[in-house]
Design a protein around this motif. Structure first.
Motif: not given
Lengths: 84, 84
Positions: B1-14
């Motif tokens: 998983m790339n870092f940008v996707l991870l930032i987006g997923l954490v943002a979406g989770f929060l």
């Protein structure tokens, strides 16, 4: 302006404008008891990460919506901390 | 998983998880007076448009976050309409 961008901007306008009544209510009533500090911090962290993600994927709606949302959440956070 | 996707997923989770305490509160207290119908409709329309926008730009975080948010808002809307 293309149609996809327009959908994103309308989406961003709606979910951002949804914060306004709460900010307005706090300004008028000076009552922040109904708002949890943890909730504000979670929302602010989320908005900032969305903003960064928006920059990364070059999405204007994600950037604008979460930039403005973050500002509104910061206003609520300041009011919460000052009025508490 | 790339870092940008991870930032987006954490943002979406929060920003999605931020709805949960409100849904839980309504379930427990059966009190929906504090939530405006117009506000729920604006949020739901926003989440659905974000979902469509996410599909258009192939953004998994935008799709997941707003799909789940829309579901949570629909639950609040149903509770609001049934309990009112």
């Amino acid at each position: 302006m293309n149609f996809v961008l327009l959908i994103g901007l309308v989406a961003g306008f709606l979910t951002t404008v949804a914060y306004v009544p709460e900010v307005y209510r706090i300004f008028i009533t000076k009552d922040t008891k109904g708002i949890s500090l943890l909730w504000l911090v979670i929302l602010l962290t989320g908005a900032i990460l969305w903003f960064v993600y928006g920059l990364d994927i070059y999405s204007l709606p994600v950037i604008f919506a979460n930039g403005i949302s973050a500002l509104l959440i910061v206003i609520m956070l300041i009011l919460k901390l000052r009025l508490h």
